[in-house]
Design a protein around this motif. Structure first.
Motif, PDB file in Angstrom:
ATOM      1  N   GLU A   1      16.867  -2.954   0.487  1.00  0.00           N
ATOM      2  CA  GLU A   1      16.407  -1.615   0.849  1.00  0.00           C
ATOM      3  C   GLU A   1      15.989  -0.780  -0.353  1.00  0.00           C
ATOM      4  OE1 GLU A   1      19.019   0.576   3.353  1.00  0.00           O
ATOM      5  OE2 GLU A   1      19.457  -1.109   4.678  1.00  0.00           O
ATOM      6  N   ILE A   2      16.198  -1.263  -1.552  1.00  0.00           N
ATOM      7  CA  ILE A   2      15.943  -0.462  -2.753  1.00  0.00           C
ATOM      8  C   ILE A   2      14.497   0.013  -2.813  1.00  0.00           C
ATOM      9  CG2 ILE A   2      15.758  -0.576  -5.268  1.00  0.00           C
ATOM     10  CD1 ILE A   2      18.264  -2.318  -5.255  1.00  0.00           C
ATOM     11  N   VAL A   3      13.549  -0.907  -2.542  1.00  0.00           N
ATOM     12  CA  VAL A   3      12.133  -0.553  -2.695  1.00  0.00           C
ATOM     13  C   VAL A   3      11.684   0.439  -1.632  1.00  0.00           C
ATOM     14  CG1 VAL A   3      11.602  -2.734  -3.816  1.00  0.00           C
ATOM     15  CG2 VAL A   3      11.372  -2.544  -1.329  1.00  0.00           C
ATOM     16  N   PHE A   4      12.472   0.635  -0.563  1.00  0.00           N
ATOM     17  CA  PHE A   4      12.133   1.573   0.503  1.00  0.00           C
ATOM     18  C   PHE A   4      13.071   2.780   0.496  1.00  0.00           C
ATOM     19  CE2 PHE A   4      11.368  -2.813   2.138  1.00  0.00           C
ATOM     20  CZ  PHE A   4       9.985  -2.797   1.988  1.00  0.00           C
TER      21      PHE A   4
ATOM     22  N   ALA B   1       0.812  -1.215   0.000  1.00  0.00           N
ATOM     23  CA  ALA B   1       0.000   0.000   0.000  1.00  0.00           C
ATOM     24  C   ALA B   1       0.849   1.270   0.000  1.00  0.00           C
ATOM     25  CB  ALA B   1      -0.944  -0.002   1.204  1.00  0.00           C
ATOM     26  N   ALA B   2       2.034   1.227   0.630  1.00  0.00           N
ATOM     27  CA  ALA B   2       2.870   2.436   0.680  1.00  0.00           C
ATOM     28  C   ALA B   2       3.283   2.883  -0.712  1.00  0.00           C
ATOM     29  CB  ALA B   2       4.105   2.174   1.543  1.00  0.00           C
ATOM     30  N   HIS B   3       3.557   1.933  -1.593  1.00  0.00           N
ATOM     31  CA  HIS B   3       3.958   2.306  -2.946  1.00  0.00           C
ATOM     32  C   HIS B   3       2.776   2.801  -3.768  1.00  0.00           C
ATOM     33  CE1 HIS B   3       7.435   0.019  -1.534  1.00  0.00           C
ATOM     34  NE2 HIS B   3       8.128   0.674  -2.453  1.00  0.00           N
ATOM     35  N   VAL B   4       1.586   2.288  -3.469  1.00  0.00           N
ATOM     36  CA  VAL B   4       0.386   2.855  -4.097  1.00  0.00           C
ATOM     37  C   VAL B   4       0.217   4.308  -3.649  1.00  0.00           C
ATOM     38  CG1 VAL B   4      -2.120   2.707  -4.278  1.00  0.00           C
ATOM     39  CG2 VAL B   4      -0.753   0.616  -4.273  1.00  0.00           C
ATOM     40  N   LEU B   5       0.423   4.557  -2.356  1.00  0.00           N
ATOM     41  CA  LEU B   5       0.283   5.925  -1.852  1.00  0.00           C
ATOM     42  C   LEU B   5       1.368   6.851  -2.407  1.00  0.00           C
ATOM     43  CD1 LEU B   5      -0.787   5.519   1.878  1.00  0.00           C
ATOM     44  CD2 LEU B   5      -2.171   5.716  -0.180  1.00  0.00           C
ATOM     45  N   LEU B   6       2.524   6.300  -2.725  1.00  0.00           N
ATOM     46  CA  LEU B   6       3.554   7.107  -3.365  1.00  0.00           C
ATOM     47  C   LEU B   6       3.081   7.546  -4.745  1.00  0.00           C
ATOM     48  CD1 LEU B   6       6.354   8.178  -2.675  1.00  0.00           C
ATOM     49  CD2 LEU B   6       7.337   6.162  -3.774  1.00  0.00           C
ATOM     50  N   ALA B   7       2.411   6.637  -5.479  1.00  0.00           N
ATOM     51  CA  ALA B   7       1.832   7.000  -6.766  1.00  0.00           C
ATOM     52  C   ALA B   7       0.689   7.994  -6.589  1.00  0.00           C
ATOM     53  CB  ALA B   7       1.336   5.748  -7.489  1.00  0.00           C
ATOM     54  N   VAL B   8      -0.111   7.817  -5.535  1.00  0.00           N
ATOM     55  CA  VAL B   8      -1.191   8.766  -5.247  1.00  0.00           C
ATOM     56  C   VAL B   8      -0.609  10.158  -4.983  1.00  0.00           C
ATOM     57  CG1 VAL B   8      -2.963   9.386  -3.550  1.00  0.00           C
ATOM     58  CG2 VAL B   8      -2.818   7.033  -4.405  1.00  0.00           C
TER      59      VAL B   8
END
Length: 847
Positions: free
Chosen positions: A690-693, A557-564
């Motif tokens: 850690e790349i995705v974060f 969900a955090a990456h969806v919110l980054l897109a949001v």
């Protein structure tokens, strides 16, 4: 100052300070007259001996001042402006173009015949769109500077803060009159609403500043009457009529505080000033313009309707220029017919009682209402225009000559183009027929009444915006949109919910629509429309908190919110506003994230030593480390801030700004392609786990940006294809990748969701408090042990409570409203930014 002996005059004041400039708070730059003379001489020599037409775009900075004086010293004719529009450039074809002190175009020889007395070209105070310029000689400028310096008694110890831009004649007259007397300037671009302006004013012992009527409104708003300004000697006011009661109030305030209040009257055609009201006369005669400036005099010429005020003096212009051929003309007028009807009082003071023609003076601009109507007619609109003292009011017949339906927003934009006003000063009412008198003439009082009778809904929406954005209600006009006012994703959900209660079903693009274009509409039979980004924020924060609490495990969900976040950045920050305004909007949004985060981290460091470090307080953990579990808890907020600032700074660059405005979708797609390099190549900046974060996940933010700018089916298909090609395999966890794909696909294809009203209410509340819920939950949920469902509820409740507390705090403290320079900033800066955006600066000058 401006004559053939500029250098001699400057050098004559030696080591006396000429200019103090503070480009950054706490870092003043002082320039002496001798240093200024050296820089002017160097710039003049760089231009060479050939007399040419120089177009100079100037700001309130030392480089612009040096370029202006240097061009005059070189004998050139300066066309001074805030931004060189394409129309102005095409009409006059300048030989040299200087942008804030930097020569960007240079023709060796002049393509023009220039009259030997001609020194300066300024936009006319009465122009409403044409490249009509005022031709001024060096004698005009010197005479006016001398007269102003004389009646203001400017001496070497005076220092004027430049509250008006250099390229407006009123602001320019401040520069001339002070340099003439060996006084100094505090060059600043800051607004009088900014505390930093007054800090600099006190620190550098400024003795005066200039104001237009709107500036006085702003001074009232910030409590100017209670300020301690020990070095203030006088305040000047021009640029439009100030109400007599306020003239009297400020004159009395000055008398009490030990400074003087000068009301002045002028036009660009008279090189800024024609009359002033002695402060000692303001209390008894606040409705008068006063007496002529030294060296000038008035006569009254009988005309229909009264007597026209005519000014005579050495500061009267050579004449107008409507094209390059006029630059060779000799003097064409000897006296200036002001267009104002006036009388002389028994005390010898002059008083304006009306206008010969239909002019309005709004925001410091003199607007020919007849010309606005004529330009609208040329475009096919049948219209009547008037004003109420603060807005230009237009009534437009609902059908044009081409039978096309009139759109209020398009009409307001056209009027803005024609008049030079910001849309904030324009009210458009569409009517079936224009109101007329029995004689068949337009009933202008009725036109004004139409705007007043239709303003109730506007007032409802304005009040909602004012409350949610912590802005003064009086600063919001029907032409403002939510995005114009600095609305962002953090305030979006609350405002949308409240608007639906007032207006019914909202259009999906309501944040970009002016208040005047938001009309009441029937409510939907089923539920309410919930913006997709709001829904995703609500769902996302619940999934994030629940997964951290171990109530369940649904990651991604955090990456969806980054897109949001990227989606909302594109909607609210990448708007039609000027570049500086875009950056300002972003800075405000970032501050709303960074400041609470830094405060909470600081509190936590005291409460739980070792949990966070100073890197977290500065939101720099992902750059400086350390890499441990608790220090990485706020990775999402850090990456969000990095992405937002980086993208905002990118489109602040002129070349990228132009590209984005011309092709918003292709720009976003190109930027997405660039950031996708980080999807496939980590450059060994972070360990694989850690790349995705890390900031390398910025491509999700840009993917959301592209989704917002995808307005057609095929554009959405392209973004969807990128989504499907890039997400699978990125996390190495199929379920997480599926969640991310579904969430971002909703963002791409479903701008709004129809949901039951109760669901919408809950979603709005959760989304609105998502920032604080995320920030606080790390400290809240451990207190509930294995009561995980209760812990989730407590985290959401803590977020809602913190959000409410901060909202109440922002409403009660004035600094929130001081952040909005678009509404509360220095008026002339707002006008300049609006005109730059429209590329129509030519022919419009505050006076």
């Amino acid at each position: 100052m401006p004559n053939s002996s500029i250098l001699a005059k400057l050098r004559g004041f030696g080591e006396r300070v000429a200019v103090v400039h503070c480009p950054e708070p706490g870092s003043p730059i002082s320039v002496t007259y001798a240093q200024l003379a050296d820089r002017v001489a160097e710039f003049s020599a760089g231009l060479g001996p050939v007399r040419r037409l120089v177009a100079l775009t100037a700001g309130n900075d030392i480089d612009s001042l040096v370029a202006y004086l240097g061009a005059l010293e070189a004998g050139c004719v300066v066309l001074l402006t805030g931004e060189l529009s394409s129309e102005l450039a095409a009409t006059y074809d300048p030989d040299v173009i200087i942008d804030h002190g930097r020569i960007v175009a240079n023709r060796p020889a002049s393509a023009h015949r220039l009259h030997p007395e001609l020194a300066l070209l300024l936009s006319t105070s009465g122009s409403t769109g044409s490249p009509k310029l005022v031709r001024l000689s060096a004698r005009n400028l010197i005479a006016n500077a001398q007269s102003i310096a004389e009646y203001l008694d400017i001496g070497p110890d005076d220092r004027a803060a430049t509250t008006l831009p250099l390229f407006y004649c009123y602001g320019l007259s401040v520069v001339h009159s002070h340099l003439l007397r060996g006084a100094s300037l505090l060059l600043t671009e800051r607004s009088v609403l900014e505390p930093a302006f007054w800090d600099e004013f006190r620190a550098h012992r400024a003795t005066s500043f200039a104001a237009v009527p709107y500036t006085v409104d702003l001074l009232d708003r910030i409590g100017f009457a209670q300020m301690s300004l020990p070095d203030l000697r006088y305040v000047t006011q021009a640029g439009g009529k100030l109400e007599p009661a306020r003239v009297r109030t400020y004159a009395q305030l000055g008398a009490t505080a030990g400074w003087r209040f000068f009301v002045m009257y002028g036009q660009t055609e008279a090189t800024a000033r024609m009359a002033y009201l002695p402060p000692e006369s303001a209390a008894e005669h606040p409705d008068c313009i006063g007496i002529p400036v030294p060296g000038g005099h008035f006569t009254l010429t009988p005309v229909d309707g009264g007597e026209e005020l005519v000014y005579h003096g050495p500061n009267v212009m050579l004449g107008y220029a409507c094209g390059p051929a006029d630059l060779a003309l000799d003097r064409t007028i000897d006296a200036l017919r002001t267009g104002d009807l006036a009388r002389r009082t028994p005390d010898g003071l002059f008083q304006i009682v009306g206008r010969r023609s239909r002019f309005a003076k709004l925001f410091g601009l003199r607007i020919d209402l007849g010309r606005v109507e004529s330009e609208l007619a040329t475009a096919g609109f049948v219209a009547a225009c008037t004003d109420d003292g603060t807005r230009l009011i237009a009534a437009i017949r609902s059908r044009t000559a081409s039978t096309a339906k009139v759109h209020p927003v398009q009409s307001a934009r056209l009027i803005a183009e024609v008049s030079g006003l910001p849309t904030a000063a324009i009210n458009v009412t569409v009517v079936d027929e224009l109101p007329r008198l029995a004689t068949g003439k337009i009933d202008y009082p009725a036109v004004r009444g139409l705007a007043e009778s239709l303003s109730r809904t506007d007032d409802d929406v304005s009040a909602i915006y004012a409350d949610a954005l912590c802005l003064p209600l009086e600063s919001i006009s029907p032409a403002h949109s939510f995005a114009d006012l600095g609305g962002n994703s953090l305030s979006y959900v609350t405002v949308a919910a409240r608007l639906e209660r007032v207006l019914g079903t909202l259009p999906t693009d309501w944040p970009q629509r002016p208040i005047a274009d938001l009309r009441r509409s029937p409510r939907a039979r089923f539920g309410r429309a919930l913006d997709a980004s709001t829904a995703l924020r609500a769902i996302g924060i619940v999934l994030i908190l629940g997964s951290h609490i171990r109530l369940f495990e649904v990651w991604g969900a955090a990456h969806v919110l980054l897109a949001v976040a990227g989606y909302n950045f594109a909607r609210f920050a990448v708007s039609s506003a000027p570049r500086a305004r875009r950056l300002q909007l972003t800075g405000r949004s970032v501050a709303m994230i960074a400041v609470p985060t830094a405060l909470w981290v600081s509190i936590t460091m005291i409460w739980q030593p070792g949990y966070y470090g100073w890197q977290n307080a500065l939101l720099l953990n992902k750059i400086l480390g350390p890499s441990n579990d608790t220090a990485g808890h706020l990775w999402f907020l850090e990456v969000l801030v990095y992405c937002t600032l980086a993208c905002a700074l990118l489109i602040r660059i002129p070349w990228f700004d132009r590209w984005e405005r011309r092709a918003p979708f292709w720009f976003a797609l190109g930027l997405l392609g660039l950031t996708l390099v980080l999807r496939w190549q980590s450059l060994e900046l972070y360990p694989e786990r850690e790349i995705v974060f890390s900031p390398l996940a910025c491509w999700f933010f840009v993917l959301g940006w592209a989704a917002a700018k995808a307005t057609t089916v095929w554009q959405r298909l392209i973004v969807s294809a990128v989504l499907l090609a890039c997400v699978p395999g990125y996390f190495g966890v199929t379920d997480r990748e599926h969640l991310v794909v579904v969430g971002i696909a909703i963002l791409i294809w479903l701008p709004a969701l129809r949901v039951p009203a109760v669901v919408a209410v809950v979603a709005v509340a959760v989304a609105d408090s998502s920032l604080f819920a995320y920030l606080l939950h790390w400290q809240v949920y451990p207190m509930f042990g294995d009561q995980r469902l209760l812990a989730l509820a407590a985290c959401l409740a803590a977020g809602a409570a913190a959000t409410e507390m901060v909202d109440r705090f922002r409403r009660r403290i004035p600094w929130s409203s001081l952040q909005s320079q678009y509404l509360g900033g220095r008026l002339v800066r707002q006008l300049r930014d609006q005109q730059v955006t429209r590329n129509r600066l030519a022919g419009k000058v505050i006076e």
